[in-house]
Design a protein around this motif. Structure first.
Motif, PDB file in Angstrom:
ATOM      1  N   MET A 100       0.851  -0.971  -0.112  1.00  0.00           N
ATOM      2  CA  MET A 100      -0.127  -0.029   0.127  1.00  0.00           C
ATOM      3  C   MET A 100       0.871   1.307  -0.072  1.00  0.00           C
ATOM      4  N   HIS A 101       2.000   1.122   0.813  1.00  0.00           N
ATOM      5  CA  HIS A 101       2.860   2.509   0.613  1.00  0.00           C
ATOM      6  C   HIS A 101       3.697   2.320  -0.889  1.00  0.00           C
ATOM      7  N   TYR A 102       3.913   1.396  -1.383  1.00  0.00           N
ATOM      8  CA  TYR A 102       4.460   1.272  -2.580  1.00  0.00           C
ATOM      9  C   TYR A 102       3.563   1.226  -4.154  1.00  0.00           C
ATOM     10  N   LEU A 103       2.442   1.542  -3.843  1.00  0.00           N
ATOM     11  CA  LEU A 103       1.420   1.868  -4.803  1.00  0.00           C
ATOM     12  C   LEU A 103       2.054   2.746  -5.789  1.00  0.00           C
ATOM     13  N   PRO A 104       2.319   3.908  -5.495  1.00  0.00           N
ATOM     14  CA  PRO A 104       2.785   4.844  -6.565  1.00  0.00           C
ATOM     15  C   PRO A 104       4.016   4.453  -7.187  1.00  0.00           C
ATOM     16  N   VAL A 105       4.883   3.929  -6.626  1.00  0.00           N
ATOM     17  CA  VAL A 105       6.027   3.125  -7.143  1.00  0.00           C
ATOM     18  C   VAL A 105       5.745   2.095  -7.932  1.00  0.00           C
ATOM     19  N   LEU A 106       4.944   1.398  -7.771  1.00  0.00           N
ATOM     20  CA  LEU A 106       4.399   0.176  -8.809  1.00  0.00           C
ATOM     21  C   LEU A 106       3.784   0.923  -9.807  1.00  0.00           C
ATOM     22  N   VAL A 107       2.946   2.011  -9.944  1.00  0.00           N
ATOM     23  CA  VAL A 107       2.604   2.518 -10.958  1.00  0.00           C
ATOM     24  C   VAL A 107       3.602   3.266 -12.035  1.00  0.00           C
ATOM     25  N   CYS A 108       4.533   3.772 -11.310  1.00  0.00           N
ATOM     26  CA  CYS A 108       5.589   4.471 -12.092  1.00  0.00           C
ATOM     27  C   CYS A 108       6.552   3.473 -12.512  1.00  0.00           C
ATOM     28  N   LEU A 109       6.843   2.135 -11.745  1.00  0.00           N
ATOM     29  CA  LEU A 109       7.719   1.332 -12.250  1.00  0.00           C
ATOM     30  C   LEU A 109       7.916   0.948 -13.588  1.00  0.00           C
ATOM     31  N   PRO A 110       6.745   0.750 -14.380  1.00  0.00           N
ATOM     32  CA  PRO A 110       6.873   0.351 -15.791  1.00  0.00           C
ATOM     33  C   PRO A 110       7.425   1.673 -16.751  1.00  0.00           C
ATOM     34  N   VAL A 111       7.248   2.886 -16.230  1.00  0.00           N
ATOM     35  CA  VAL A 111       7.754   3.832 -16.923  1.00  0.00           C
ATOM     36  C   VAL A 111       9.263   3.894 -16.863  1.00  0.00           C
ATOM     37  N   TRP A 112       9.721   3.756 -15.463  1.00  0.00           N
ATOM     38  CA  TRP A 112      11.064   3.731 -15.226  1.00  0.00           C
ATOM     39  C   TRP A 112      11.847   2.678 -16.039  1.00  0.00           C
ATOM     40  N   ILE A 113      11.347   1.504 -16.000  1.00  0.00           N
ATOM     41  CA  ILE A 113      12.006   0.346 -16.640  1.00  0.00           C
ATOM     42  C   ILE A 113      11.970   0.817 -18.240  1.00  0.00           C
ATOM     43  N   VAL A 114      11.126   1.366 -18.797  1.00  0.00           N
ATOM     44  CA  VAL A 114      11.092   1.571 -20.192  1.00  0.00           C
ATOM     45  C   VAL A 114      12.393   2.447 -20.481  1.00  0.00           C
ATOM     46  N   ARG A 115      12.560   3.579 -19.745  1.00  0.00           N
ATOM     47  CA  ARG A 115      13.495   4.501 -19.693  1.00  0.00           C
ATOM     48  C   ARG A 115      14.866   3.798 -19.648  1.00  0.00           C
ATOM     49  N   ALA A 116      14.889   2.849 -18.560  1.00  0.00           N
ATOM     50  CA  ALA A 116      16.159   2.159 -18.640  1.00  0.00           C
ATOM     51  C   ALA A 116      16.319   0.980 -19.651  1.00  0.00           C
TER      52      ALA A 116
ATOM     53  N   ALA B 276       3.760  10.136   2.918  1.00  0.00           N
ATOM     54  CA  ALA B 276       4.773   9.080   3.114  1.00  0.00           C
ATOM     55  C   ALA B 276       4.879   8.530   1.712  1.00  0.00           C
ATOM     56  N   GLN B 277       3.898   8.199   0.860  1.00  0.00           N
ATOM     57  CA  GLN B 277       4.016   7.829  -0.579  1.00  0.00           C
ATOM     58  C   GLN B 277       5.029   8.849  -1.567  1.00  0.00           C
ATOM     59  N   ARG B 278       4.830  10.050  -0.956  1.00  0.00           N
ATOM     60  CA  ARG B 278       5.317  10.867  -2.122  1.00  0.00           C
ATOM     61  C   ARG B 278       7.032  10.973  -1.654  1.00  0.00           C
ATOM     62  N   VAL B 279       7.319  10.804  -0.467  1.00  0.00           N
ATOM     63  CA  VAL B 279       8.842  10.681  -0.113  1.00  0.00           C
ATOM     64  C   VAL B 279       9.271   9.434  -0.764  1.00  0.00           C
ATOM     65  N   LEU B 280       8.483   8.269  -0.451  1.00  0.00           N
ATOM     66  CA  LEU B 280       8.985   7.059  -1.086  1.00  0.00           C
ATOM     67  C   LEU B 280       9.183   7.009  -2.528  1.00  0.00           C
ATOM     68  N   LEU B 281       8.388   7.671  -3.032  1.00  0.00           N
ATOM     69  CA  LEU B 281       8.569   7.864  -4.630  1.00  0.00           C
ATOM     70  C   LEU B 281       9.524   8.566  -5.134  1.00  0.00           C
ATOM     71  N   GLY B 282       9.938   9.678  -4.465  1.00  0.00           N
ATOM     72  CA  GLY B 282      11.038  10.379  -4.503  1.00  0.00           C
ATOM     73  C   GLY B 282      12.319   9.454  -4.411  1.00  0.00           C
ATOM     74  N   TYR B 283      12.510   8.574  -3.295  1.00  0.00           N
ATOM     75  CA  TYR B 283      13.596   7.744  -3.103  1.00  0.00           C
ATOM     76  C   TYR B 283      13.814   6.748  -4.583  1.00  0.00           C
ATOM     77  N   TRP B 284      12.534   6.249  -4.820  1.00  0.00           N
ATOM     78  CA  TRP B 284      12.718   5.238  -6.030  1.00  0.00           C
ATOM     79  C   TRP B 284      13.209   5.875  -7.314  1.00  0.00           C
ATOM     80  N   SER B 285      12.643   7.218  -7.492  1.00  0.00           N
ATOM     81  CA  SER B 285      13.002   7.894  -8.637  1.00  0.00           C
ATOM     82  C   SER B 285      14.716   8.273  -8.631  1.00  0.00           C
ATOM     83  N   ARG B 286      14.995   8.489  -7.371  1.00  0.00           N
ATOM     84  CA  ARG B 286      16.671   9.068  -7.462  1.00  0.00           C
ATOM     85  C   ARG B 286      17.362   7.612  -7.599  1.00  0.00           C
ATOM     86  N   LEU B 287      16.718   6.368  -7.137  1.00  0.00           N
ATOM     87  CA  LEU B 287      17.365   4.958  -7.184  1.00  0.00           C
ATOM     88  C   LEU B 287      17.671   4.712  -8.775  1.00  0.00           C
ATOM     89  N   PHE B 288      16.451   4.909  -9.585  1.00  0.00           N
ATOM     90  CA  PHE B 288      16.572   4.477 -11.033  1.00  0.00           C
ATOM     91  C   PHE B 288      17.534   5.459 -11.550  1.00  0.00           C
TER      92      PHE B 288
END
Length: 819
Positions: A475-491, A769-781
């Motif tokens: 539930m915390h990672y829902l925004p990350v899961l939504v953005c994950l396909p976009v990040w993977i495509v970019r990678a 909380a989700q916004r902070v987590l989303l920022g973390y994973w964006s920087r990770l990619f």
């Protein structure tokens, strides 16, 4: 003193309840007459075997019939029961000009108690009673277990039974309960022990009746052998009416259909009714009885052998047919296999097991005794393997658990199960799923609302649902899961996040890290020393070696010491051990590699998440900071405050926050749960500052000073092999020292999956909380792509990553099973 008083009270109670003359149950006893009956032995015996009194109530028609009148009707009650069971039916038959005889069977109601209450002996009592009343021939109606007596009367003296009616009646052994004579006898004997001797342990002074009054009905079953009736039924020549309810939950409808096939002179009438025909449907019952007995007042009328189905089975869909086929298959499994299967299900899924057992029993095919015994054994087994929160602490607690399980099973059978079967018959899968969900919800409520502790746990459960810090990770990672396909495509389809932290682990710290290797590569004096304890087939040798290591290695500092799995996550199994025995116990529970680390008292502990600037990968010698602090988390250790009267168990369960993780605390305080702290005393109940162990996480962004940032940056840059992103878990003597970057003690360094733990701040909203987590994973990619573009890191293949994750899952499952 109290045990002695209790034993004396129980002894006196037993004497009083079993020797005192019972009070009349009501004014009805004065309307009954006692008919003496005598059983004779074998032919030629001079002395009778026994003589006892049968209490009889006779309902006469308003106008006396012409002499000789038609044969009277003999109504035989079930077990447990008495003649009062026919209070509504008997007058209706009398209004139709019938004399109605309704006795209390031997051992029941106001009749005497005989040494043998089996069907053939009860049948002989009834025939002797009719002879004493000068009745040569009667219409016999046997309800429920009384049908067994009627069958034996028709078998032993067919010339004296004008007709036989089996009213929701028992019959062949194969249709009784489990179908197994051995298991049914065990069931009745167990019931006699519990209701007989078990109740005698309670000082009730006659309020719960005498031993005989409580167990006579079970003795009736126990003394009888229905295997004999399996061979008797096909030989009956007496005209027989089988009147049954389609909704009978005690003697299922299919049993009546089987008896109809066995008795060649029987007619089956299936009603839309339950087991209690003479009580709930007396008018309809009287109508079919009158039709049957009038036809056979005179000898010679041919018996009807037709079937009248007034409650046909519904047209069942695939789901309903599958459910009933499953239940029919379970019925044919031997009880000594079925009971362990139900127990295993209830052991690992207690409430689900109870609901499943209730639904299967509600189909009418599975015996309630087989399923009930299985779920009780499984539930007790589950509790024995549970923590202090669910494991009873006294014999009374175990009895309460057993009683609650039995009541829950009855609810699952008679309530939820019946509804679920009906819904499944009507709408299929939605009905089955809806019934199971309803049942689980009701059982959860029933489990918690009956006690103060349960209500506290229910409130804690609601609190866990309302506070996002306890929500599942997805539930915390829902925004990350939504953005994950976009990040993977970019990678370009690669898991570039595994390219970071090349010196940390093969996958950057997804699942492949080892704590002892990471601490060795973090070359900084602030790191708390640790030693790895490898697995050993000899647990004593392993424990002795570890103890010697703690005591003799100066870097470890002796006891207390911190133990944790070398491959752990989310604070799993972190424990502070105070002596050799606790260390031995810990190693016995964890056969995997274990890291023993020096303990630091802190008392301040924080998590500092650092992220590298991607541009420094191309210019590693660039002056200045190479990264920034992304998040700081304060970790508040849990405590309770004594009030001078409450135990530690009660303080934890009453605490607004700690009750949400009561299982963790009660397990940790297992040896101190009954301790009563003095008023105002602060009692620490946790020393490991991680959320899974009960610590409270709060945002500590105000602690992120330039001095702290510089200190963290220096440690991260010095990491052997390269480190880009992760969280430092730190202890220090004060927040002031932390803000100066001084006196830091590094407990752990976490990699890719470390996450910014301030997202679990209870004052934050889930969206923040989700916004902070989303920022973390964006920087990770972003860092992963920079590593690959600079040629300083390489991502693992998806297949390799999947293998890592699957291996980690398997290891985690093995660890849970081992513990």
């Amino acid at each position: 003193m109290l045990p002695i008083v209790y034993v004396l009270a129980a002894v006196v109670s037993s004497i009083v309840s079993n020797t005192a003359t019972p009070l009349p149950r009501d004014d009805r006893s004065s309307n009954k007459r006692s008919v003496p009956v005598t059983l004779r032995g074998a032919a030629g015996d001079a002395d009778p075997l026994e003589t006892l009194g049968i209490a009889v109530e006779i309902d006469q028609p308003e106008s006396a019939p012409a002499s000789p009148g038609p044969p009277p009707v003999l109504l035989i009650h079930g077990s447990p029961g008495s003649s009062e069971n026919f209070d509504r039916l008997a007058p209706l038959l009398a209004e139709r000009g019938r004399t109605v005889i309704r006795p209390d069977l031997a051992g029941f109601g106001d009749s005497s108690h005989g040494p043998d209450l089996s069907y053939p002996v009860q049948a002989e009592y009834m025939l002797e009673m009719l002879s004493a009343l000068e009745v040569e021939r009667a219409h016999v109606v046997g309800w429920s277990n009384g049908g067994g007596v009627g069958i034996w009367m028709a078998h032993a003296a067919p010339h004296r039974v004008a007709s036989l009616t089996l009213l929701a009646s028992v019959g062949a052994q194969e249709t009784e309960g489990s179908g197994s004579y051995a298991f049914e006898q065990f069931k009745y004997k167990l019931g006699r022990v519990v209701l007989g001797y078990g109740v005698e342990l309670l000082p009730h002074f006659g309020l719960l009746g005498s031993f005989r009054s409580r167990t006579a009905w079970l003795k009736n079953f126990d003394d009888s052998d229905q295997r004999e009736m399996t061979t008797i039924l096909p030989t009956l020549t007496t005209p027989t009416l089988i009147l049954h309810g389609r909704g009978d939950f005690l003697v299922p409808a299919w049993a009546a259909e089987a008896h109809h096939r066995l008795i060649p002179t029987s007619r089956l009438v299936m009603l839309d009714a339950s087991h209690f025909l003479p009580i709930l449907q007396p008018e309809e019952t009287a109508a079919y009885l009158s039709e049957h007995i009038e036809r056979h007042d005179r000898r010679g009328a041919p018996a009807l052998t037709t079937t009248v189905d007034l409650a046909p089975l519904p047209d069942r869909g695939p789901t309903s047919r599958t459910l009933h086929s499953l239940a029919w298959g379970v019925r044919h499994i031997p009880w000594f296999i079925a009971v362990p299967v139900f127990a295993l299900i209830a052991r690992y899924r207690p409430l689900t097991g109870i609901i499943l057992a209730g639904v299967l029993v509600a189909t009418g095919f599975v015996d309630f005794g087989v399923a009930g015994l299985g779920v009780v054994v499984g539930r007790v087994w589950w509790a024995a393997r549970s923590g202090p929160l669910d494991r009873p602490a006294s014999p009374g607690g175990w009895l309460a658990l057993t009683g609650w399980t039995m009541l829950a099973f009855l609810l699952a059978w008679l309530g939820v199960g019946s509804v679920t079967v009906a819904w499944t018959d009507s709408v299929g899968v939605p009905g089955l799923v809806g019934g199971v969900i309803l049942g689980l919800a009701l059982l959860v409520l029933a489990r918690f609302v009956w006690s103060r502790t349960g209500r506290q746990r229910l409130r804690a459960c609601v609190r866990r649902m309302l506070r996002h810090e306890y929500w599942p990770a997805w539930m915390h990672y829902l925004p990350v899961l939504v953005c994950l396909p976009v990040w993977i495509v970019r990678a370009r389809g690669r898991p570039v996040f595994t390219a970071v932290n090349p010196g940390y682990a093969r996958d950057g710290g997804v699942v492949a890290e080892r704590k002892h290797e990471i601490l060795d590569r973090l070359r900084d004096p602030a790191v708390l020393p640790g030693r790895l304890i490898d697995p050993d087939p000899d647990p004593d040798r392993r424990a002795d070696g570890a103890d010697r290591l703690v005591r003799t290695t100066p870097e470890l500092g002796g006891y207390p010491a911190v133990c944790k799995p070398d491959r752990g996550e989310r604070g799993r199994s972190v424990r502070i051990v105070d002596d050799a025995e606790e260390l031995r116990s810990y190693l016995r529970q964890h056969a995997e590699p274990v890291l023993i680390q020096r303990y630091d008292p802190g008392p301040v502990e924080v998590g500092v998440l650092w992220i590298r600037d991607p541009t420094t990968l191309r210019d590693p010698q660039r002056p200045g900071l190479h990264g920034r602090i992304y998040a700081v988390t304060r970790k508040v250790l849990p405590t309770v405050i004594g009030d001078g009267s409450s135990t530690l168990r009660e303080l934890v369960l009453a605490h607004r926050r700690h009750s949400a993780q009561a299982g963790v605390f009660l397990e940790r305080l297992a040896g101190r749960l009954d301790e009563v702290p003095p008023d105002g005393t602060v009692v620490p109940i946790g020393s490991a500052a991680n959320h899974a162990q009960g610590a409270e996480f709060a945002d500590g962004s105000d602690l992120a000073t330039p001095e702290l940032e510089a200190r963290i940056d220096a440690m991260a840059r010095a990491f052997e092999g390269g480190f880009d992103i992760g969280r430092f878990d730190i202890r220090c003597p004060s927040e002031e020292a932390l803000m100066r970057g001084q006196d830091l003690r590094i407990i752990e360094l976490n990699g890719v999956t470390s996450e910014p733990t301030n997202i679990y701040d209870p004052s934050w909203s889930i969206f923040r909380a989700q916004r902070v987590l989303l920022g973390y994973w964006s920087r990770l990619f972003e860092l992963g792509m920079a590593r690959q573009q600079s040629g300083t890191g390489a991502s693992v293949r998806w297949s390799r990553l999947a293998a890592y994750v699957i291996g980690w899952k398997i290891r985690s499952r093995r660890r849970r099973v081992a513990c």
